[in-house]
Design a protein around this motif. Structure first.
Motif, PDB file in Angstrom:
ATOM      1  N   HIS B 110       0.835  -1.210   0.000  1.00  0.00           N
ATOM      2  CA  HIS B 110       0.000   0.000   0.000  1.00  0.00           C
ATOM      3  C   HIS B 110       0.868   1.259   0.000  1.00  0.00           C
ATOM      4  O   HIS B 110       1.938   1.282   0.601  1.00  0.00           O
ATOM      5  N   THR B 133      -9.383   7.025  -3.112  1.00  0.00           N
ATOM      6  CA  THR B 133      -9.096   5.593  -3.049  1.00  0.00           C
ATOM      7  C   THR B 133     -10.198   4.859  -3.798  1.00  0.00           C
ATOM      8  O   THR B 133     -11.249   5.433  -4.098  1.00  0.00           O
ATOM      9  N   THR B 137     -10.583  -1.725  -2.200  1.00  0.00           N
ATOM     10  CA  THR B 137      -9.209  -2.149  -1.950  1.00  0.00           C
ATOM     11  C   THR B 137      -8.989  -2.444  -0.460  1.00  0.00           C
ATOM     12  O   THR B 137      -9.589  -1.796   0.414  1.00  0.00           O
ATOM     13  N   SER B 139      -6.526  -1.764   1.104  1.00  0.00           N
ATOM     14  CA  SER B 139      -5.769  -0.653   1.700  1.00  0.00           C
ATOM     15  C   SER B 139      -6.632   0.169   2.649  1.00  0.00           C
ATOM     16  O   SER B 139      -6.143   0.667   3.663  1.00  0.00           O
ATOM     17  N   TRP B 182      -1.309   0.564  -4.960  1.00  0.00           N
ATOM     18  CA  TRP B 182      -0.241  -0.346  -4.573  1.00  0.00           C
ATOM     19  C   TRP B 182       1.032   0.005  -5.323  1.00  0.00           C
ATOM     20  O   TRP B 182       0.979   0.442  -6.477  1.00  0.00           O
TER      21      TRP B 182
END
Lengths: 283, 330, 285
Positions: B110, B133, B137, B139, B182
């Motif tokens: 991340h 974002t 995800t 993350s 990523w």
């Protein structure tokens, strides 16, 4: 069934003779006719030119809106054999799902028409299946049935069969009651009532259902490819996006739409070829 | 006639037996579409590492770690790669018959991506900024933790969610000051930025205090118990393929391109370069490549539990690993 | 399929005749189709409204009976009862003294719309009842269809599709189709009502020609009073729903009839009488 093509020729004949009558109005007519023929193309081409110039003059980066030229470029950057690999993967699933769908829907529709009990018990189930978003169920189907063609075909079927059932049953129900009475008065076996009267009467409806279903079949195959596939145009688009190759993704999309359109037209051609009487009459 | 049929049946039977004896079939499950970070398995096929171990490896693409774990659990694939955090979360809630066998990324992938001229040099600088974002995800779960470690809370940033494909363009056009992505995609974002005449800076969360395992090799328990020798040979060959991939990124890119023609070998090579640190770092140096240590597993689980709002007691992180197949430190 | 000589008298007549004598009782001699206190209610509840009631009618062999009455008076219900498509909830319909309990195949039905099958040629449409009943048609059947088409002046249209024909032509095909099985009873449910006035008159005379050359028992439903008078031997006048018999009128106009007959005094008297029945207050009872 032998059908004479005579009426079609007759339909076109008056126009031609009209053209040759007076030269002045004939030329005018000719331009008008050609105008009608090429207007959609002209419009389409000017739209492309507008799009291209916006991208170029406005310096729009391709990841926001790729220009038509970059899409065409991307299209030819992918080798013909790769396109064919992806096309075949999608087409195979879409057509197989479509055919299985037909094989299920038509007998099912006949059963629904013939049995009030089945109609009452199965129809609600069909409606439930239809109202379940296939996109949500697709991953479950992949888990249950594996990542092979079978699950993709099933997903395609789920998306395509309902319009077919609805159109077939509607068509069969719209058979004139008097013809059913004719059949009853002849004490003909029930299956002949279905095959010689109801099904042919449903042909126009079945074909409008088929036209809807064939485009849904492509969508179904693409949805399935989004969930699990190693090939196919849907996979190709997803793949291109994951590499930020937006023009390439667009090229895949355009190709996919072209195939959809072609299949849609093919259903029409098949209808015109096999059942010319079922097409709406041009007046 | 009958004899002919009989003998041909026998011939076919023998033929298929010898074919089966010739190589063991293994299906390898990716957690996403092919790309530079997935190169080792393709390198293993192209460079003959699997053939040397008498393995016939087939690659199946995936659509996320959960998807990969599910496909391995249901027997559609034998072994594959997925985020170890996803496996921990899955194991904590439902005892899926899948185990981790080796580490691949010993750091979290991340990261925040910002424009180089934005004046943002570290995570603390994000205070008061807009961050984009994608909705699904993994993350997102770790975001509050990494912010906290940098003295921020989720109130200090404005988080917006958008389709993964839209994140890059949003960053380039200034719709957002930072995006979460990523490091495996660094090469792709750099190319996109170059197109817009800009450069980007990557702020990996691993450097911002988030220290955990991520992408790992996982296998179905059935594969491990029924064909342990095949599994061992696979892991051995895979390890060689990883070494080769990161030693020869350009060749690895070509190998990947040979199997998946849609992949641009140069981009794949650039991806491999950019994720070198996830594979080879202090952790892999001290513990040995592929080794999952109890200590770091526990740390990882603490993060995962917190991020996914799970009770830390709901899983013994060491239990998710089948140590019998782990590469031995050399 | 038993190939009957095109318009021979069906052998069933003799059987019926014997039956007639055996069960003569109070029946009128030669009564062919008989309705005895027939009534029908579509609603299965005990006190449901009656569509028709108290219908008593004897139709003689080869007689042309027309039924007139306001819309919805149950004319079509009557026709369906004779065809056996509908079993009356009250009373009994019998043919040759045999109660009608199931669809009869010795009847030919002509509907309001031609209802030709759009996917079949004219000739195949004519042959359709045979194909539908038995699954195949023989060469003899085809010959018979050709004869019928020639007789009705449709021979040159045999290979055309129905939509290439005018409405009147289509209905002629509909009549030929009903004649194919050489039925003894021809049931016609407002067959000409969809046609324009001129075509309608012409096709009416054509029907009379066919009927003269090949006698059939005809039950002809119409809402045109003049058409009924022009065509029929007797006219059954029905009241509005629930349909009952208001009058049964003998036409007594000489045959063959022509368009001139429509100007005769008798013709005008008859139409006046019927019109009177339909519009007089007692019919609304």
């Amino acid at each position: 069934m032998n059908h004479t093509p005579a009426p079609k020729a007759a339909l076109h004949a008056p126009q031609q003779s009209h053209n040759s009558k007076t030269t002045a109005s004939g030329v005018k007519q000719w331009f008008k006719k050609q105008g009608y023929r090429f207007a959609p193309w002209l419009f389409f081409i000017s739209l492309l030119i507008l799009w291209e110039s916006i991208c170029r003059l406005g310096h729009v980066p391709t990841y926001i809106l790729p220009s038509p030229s970059s899409i065409i470029n991307a299209f030819f950057n992918v080798s013909f054999s790769r396109w064919m690999v992806h096309l075949w993967a999608t087409l195979r699933v879409a057509l197989l799902g479509f055919i299985v769908s037909i094989l299920i829907s038509i007998p099912l529709s006949i059963a629904l028409i013939r049995s009030e009990l089945l109609n009452r018990t199965i129809y609600p189930v069909l409606v439930v299946i239809q109202s379940t978003p296939v996109v949500a169920v697709a991953p479950l189907i992949i888990v249950l049935m594996g990542t092979g063609d079978a699950s993709r075909v099933l997903i395609t079927c789920l998306i395509t069969f309902f319009p077919l059932v609805v159109s077939t049953t509607t068509g069969m129900l719209e058979t004139p009651q008097e013809l059913i009475e004719l059949s009853q008065s002849l004490r003909a076996p029930r299956y002949r009532e279905t095959w010689q009267i109801r099904i042919p009467y449903a042909i126009p409806h079945i074909f409008s259902g088929l036209r809807v279903s064939i485009t849904l079949a492509i969508i179904g195959a693409v949805v399935a490819e989004f969930v699990a596939a190693e090939q196919g145009l849907g996979y190709f688009i997803q793949f291109s996006t994951s590499f930020f190759k937006i023009p390439q993704a667009f090229a895949g999309l355009v190709f996919l739409s072209a195939i959809s359109l072609l299949l849609f037209k093919s259903v029409h051609w098949i209808q015109a070829w096999l059942f010319p009487w079922s097409l709406p009459k041009k007046k | 006639m009958l004899n002919f049929v009989r003998s041909s049946i026998i011939a076919i039977a023998i033929g298929s037996c010898t074919a089966a004896m010739a190589a063991d079939h293994v299906t390898f499950q990716l957690d996403w579409l092919p790309g530079g970070d997935k190169a080792p398995v393709y390198v293993g096929i192209q460079e003959g590492f699997f053939r040397a171990e008498n393995l016939d490896v087939k690659v199946a693409t995936g659509r996320g770690s959960t998807d990969a774990i599910t496909k391995i659990a249901t027997g559609q694939a034998d072994i594959g790669m997925a985020d170890i955090g996803a496996l921990m979360a899955a194991k904590a809630q439902d005892d899926v018959p899948v185990s981790a066998v080796a580490a691949y990324f010993t750091q979290a992938p991340h990261a925040f991506f910002v424009l180089s001229n934005s004046g943002i040099h570290n995570i603390k600088d994000l205070a008061g900024k807009k961050v984009a974002t994608s909705p699904f995800t993994s993350s997102n779960a770790f975001l509050p933790l990494v912010l906290k470690q940098n003295g921020l809370s989720d109130k200090d940033i404005t988080l917006i969610k958008a389709d993964p494909g839209a994140l890059g363009p949003m960053l380039m056009t200034g719709n957002t000051q930072a995006i979460i992505a990523w490091v495996t995609n660094t090469a792709l974002y750099k190319a996109q930025a170059a197109q817009a005449g800009k450069t980007i800076t990557v702020l990996p969360w691993s450097e911002g205090g988030l220290s955990l395992y991520s992408s790992s090799i996982i296998a179905s328990d059935r594969f491990l118990s029924e064909r342990p020798e095949v599994a061992k040979r696979f892991i051995k060959a895979f390890e060689k393929a990883v070494v080769y991939t990161y030693a020869h990124p350009e060749k690895a890119g070509e190998d990947l391109h040979d199997i998946v023609p849609e992949v641009d070998p140069k981009i794949a090579a650039a991806q491999i370069h950019s994720i070198y640190d996830l594979v080879y770092n202090k952790i892999s140096q001290s513990d040995g490549f592929g080794v999952l240590t109890a200590k770091r597993l526990t740390t990882t689980w603490q993060y995962v539990a917190k991020a996914n709002d799970l009770s830390p007691d709901s899983l013994n992180p060491e239990k998710i690993v089948n140590k019998a197949f782990m590469p031995t430190p050399n | 399929m038993n190939v009957m000589n095109a318009f021979s008298t069906p052998s069933i007549e003799n059987v019926a005749h014997n039956d007639d004598q055996a069960t003569q009782k109070e029946t009128t001699p030669n009564a062919y189709v008989r309705m005895e206190d027939v009534g029908h209610c579509y609603d299965p509840t005990p006190d449901g409204p009656m569509a028709v009631q108290h219908i008593n009618l004897d139709i003689y062999r080869h007689e042309f009976v027309a039924v007139v009455g306001p819309s919805g008076c149950g004319k079509s219900t009557l026709l369906r009862m004779v065809a056996g498509l509908l079993i009356p909830s009250h009373g009994e319909v019998s043919v040759f003294n045999k109660p009608v309990t199931e669809p009869r195949d010795d009847v030919g039905i002509v509907f309001q719309k031609p209802n030709l099958l759009p996917w079949l040629t004219v000739k195949k449409n004519v042959l359709f009842p045979l194909k539908h009943k038995y699954g195949h048609v023989s060469l003899e059947d085809k010959k018979r269809a050709d004869e019928l088409l020639t007789m009705t002046g449709l021979a040159s249209f045999a290979d055309k599709m129905p939509d290439e024909l005018s409405g009147g032509m289509q209905q002629r095909v509909g009549i030929v189709r009903a004649l194919l099985l050489n039925p003894d009873i021809l049931l016609m449910d407002e067959p000409f009502s969809a046609l324009d006035a001129l075509t309608r008159e012409q096709i009416g005379f054509d029907l009379l020609d066919i009927w003269r050359d090949h006698p059939k028992t005809v039950l002809f439903i119409t809402h045109s009073i003049s058409e009924a008078v022009l065509l029929a031997d007797r006219i059954l006048v029905m009241s509005k729903r629930p349909g009952t018999v208001l009058d049964l009128i003998d036409v007594n106009l000489p045959r063959p009839r022509t368009a001139k007959d429509m100007n005769s005094t008798r013709f005008c008297e008859l139409t006046e009488t019927i019109r009177g029945h339909i519009y007089e207050p007692h019919s609304r009872a």
